[in-house]
Scaffold this active site. Structure first.
Site, short mmCIF file in Angstrom:
data_model
loop_
_atom_site.label_atom_id
_atom_site.label_comp_id
_atom_site.label_asym_id
_atom_site.label_seq_id
_atom_site.Cartn_x
_atom_site.Cartn_y
_atom_site.Cartn_z
N GLU A 242 68.39 -13.61 -56.29
CA GLU A 242 67.99 -14.99 -56.55
C GLU A 242 68.84 -15.58 -57.68
OE1 GLU A 242 64.01 -16.58 -56.04
OE2 GLU A 242 63.93 -16.96 -58.19
N ARG A 268 86.55 -45.69 -67.44
CA ARG A 268 85.62 -46.50 -68.22
C ARG A 268 86.25 -46.80 -69.59
NH1 ARG A 268 81.23 -49.91 -68.72
NH2 ARG A 268 79.93 -49.36 -70.51
N GLN A 279 87.90 -38.27 -78.87
CA GLN A 279 87.60 -36.83 -78.89
C GLN A 279 86.11 -36.54 -78.78
OE1 GLN A 279 89.48 -34.87 -82.18
NE2 GLN A 279 91.40 -34.64 -81.07
#
Lengths: 379, 89
Positions: A242, A268, A279
């Site tokens: 799992e 953007r 940064q």
């Protein structure tokens, strides 16, 4: 990393090509809390639900690493994180348990249903008062001739509302003893099994979850997966799968998210520059990549070790910690990088954060993983 | 040191450091009596796999195989020659 061959790449391509269709409408389904049955039928048609299982029962016979590689492609291409979770839960909960521990008769009867997806699989482990402490479970299975009679209840059963098969972990011996748990395969229409209504939750909303109630539910003794008293070892094996299979899907999701953030940060603009030139933003994206690649390394290295038959008890706990927490950090960073758009539901970015929060909780919380690592080093 | 004594030494050192070897019967139920809990069982299985080079993830095993020092020794004895024969080691 691993050098995948043409056949493995082709299998992954099949999954990736399908992923966009599977994820269509994911934001709306998340809001409605709906499992996409039509997407399930699409996956069934590919045969990929039987990926790691024996071809004699309808599986594709892929090894663990190939299975992970293909499912990573599901995570990268399908935006419905809840659906992805339901797919992995189906495969590991019933299929993996049956393949490793099922009798010949159980495999013959049930593995074909798992492989073709005609019966969705789930497992019932947690109880209201026994979460991470599974040894405190109270659901009992009392022997009565050739049947077990189940009484009690289970909580947090992923796929519960839609499942046709459940592997139910029950108490058959002295409470607290690791030799007192038995895994029983229970069909949905078994008299005495009552399936609760879907429970509302924070994330993974398209993967329905419920409680199960057992009231003198009679299950053939032959439905014991791995023999009476072996439930803890069945669960340990299933949990390894799992963690590897479910969390590798998360790395696919992290890859998609990382790329979306790179693309967004390059286009953007704020204060006359792409936000990626700052940064404070680029560092977040770099950290997303570091978290992603660290996660992949732990997942594939641990899987390779398991395939080599080495003991991975500590590795699997570290892997689960690293990946689940890196996924939350990645999803949080994506919301922050996208600012207000990340916070709005319609873009599906905040949804991934809600989905990711489940990771450090299910399959053993981060706290339990740390406890397990501590125990393995002798503390 | 015999295999049985070696297994008993490990069990005592790891799970019951206050008990002396003579006080732990070979058939004492380690699981039901709370000496070895669930995480302890995983440690015990891992140790047996590494110490005796048995691929514990491949062979059929149950908690009963680790229920007592005697059972563990029997498990080891019964898997060593089988695995060697099948070339799995």
């Amino acid at each position: 990393m691993i050098d995948w061959n043409d056949e493995q790449r082709a299998l992954r391509r099949t999954m990736v090509d399908l992923g966009e269709k599977l994820g269509a409408g994911h934001v709306e389904r998340d809001q409605a809390g709906e499992f996409d049955r039509s997407a399930w039928d699409l996956v069934r048609d590919t045969g990929l639900l039987g990926l790691p299982f024996d071809p004699a029962f309808g599986g594709l016979g892929a090894d663990l690493l190939t299975t992970m590689y293909v499912l990573e492609g599901l995570g990268e291409s399908c935006r419905d994180g809840g659906f992805n979770f339901s797919v992995s839960t189906h495969m590991v909960s019933t299929g993996v348990a049956l393949q490793r521990f099922g009798s010949a008769a159980l495999k013959a009867k049930y593995l074909p249903m798992v492989c073709d997806g005609s019966a969705i699989g789930a497992h019932a482990i947690t109880e209201p008062d026994a979460g991470s402490d599974m040894m405190a479970m109270r659901t009992t299975a009392k022997a009565d001739g050739d049947v077990f009679v189940l009484n009690g209840s289970k909580a947090f059963v992923s796929n519960g509302p839609i499942a046709g098969l459940y592997v139910v972990y029950t108490l058959t011996g002295k409470p607290g003893s690791p030799g007192a748990i038995t895994a029983l395969l229970v069909e949905r229409d078994t008299p005495g099994l009552h399936v609760g209504k879907p429970v509302a939750k924070m994330g993974l909303r398209t993967s329905p979850l419920c409680e199960l109630f057992f009231d003198d539910c009679r299950v053939p003794r032959a439905n014991a997966v791995g023999g009476v008293g072996s439930g803890f070892l069945v669960l340990d094996h299933v949990m390894k799968w799992e963690i590897l299979v479910s969390f590798v899907i998360n790395t696919g999701e992290m890859r998609h998210r990382f790329q979306s953030c790179v693309d967004y940060a390059r286009t953007r603009e704020q204060f006359g520059q792409p936000i990626g030139s700052y940064q404070s933003v680029s560092n977040k994206i770099v950290d997303m990549l570091v978290g992603l690649e660290t996660s992949r390394k732990w997942l594939y290295d641990t899987a390779a070790k398991l395939v080599r038959r080495e003991n991975v008890t500590t590795d699997i706990a570290i892997t689960k910690l690293v990946v689940s927490e890196a996924n939350v950090a990645s999803a949080m960073a994506a919301v922050q990088i996208h600012g207000g758009y990340g916070y709005l539901a319609e873009y599906g970015i905040e949804k991934e954060l809600r989905d990711a929060v489940a990771g450090p909780i299910y399959s053993g919380t981060s706290e339990v993983q740390r406890q397990r690592i501590a125990a393995m080093v002798g503390l | 040191m015999s295999r049985l004594a070696e297994i008993k030494r490990f069990v005592l050192d790891e799970f019951a450091p206050d008990v002396v070897a003579d006080d732990l019967a070979d058939d004492f139920d380690l699981l039901d009596n709370g000496i070895v809990d669930s995480l302890g069982l995983l440690r015990l299985i891992a140790w047996v796999g590494e110490r005796y080079d048995i691929a514990v993830d491949e062979v059929e095993l149950t908690p009963d195989d680790f229920r007592s020092v005697e059972a563990i020794a029997h498990f080891v004895d019964s898997h060593l020659p089988l695995l060697a024969q099948e070339g799995l080691r």
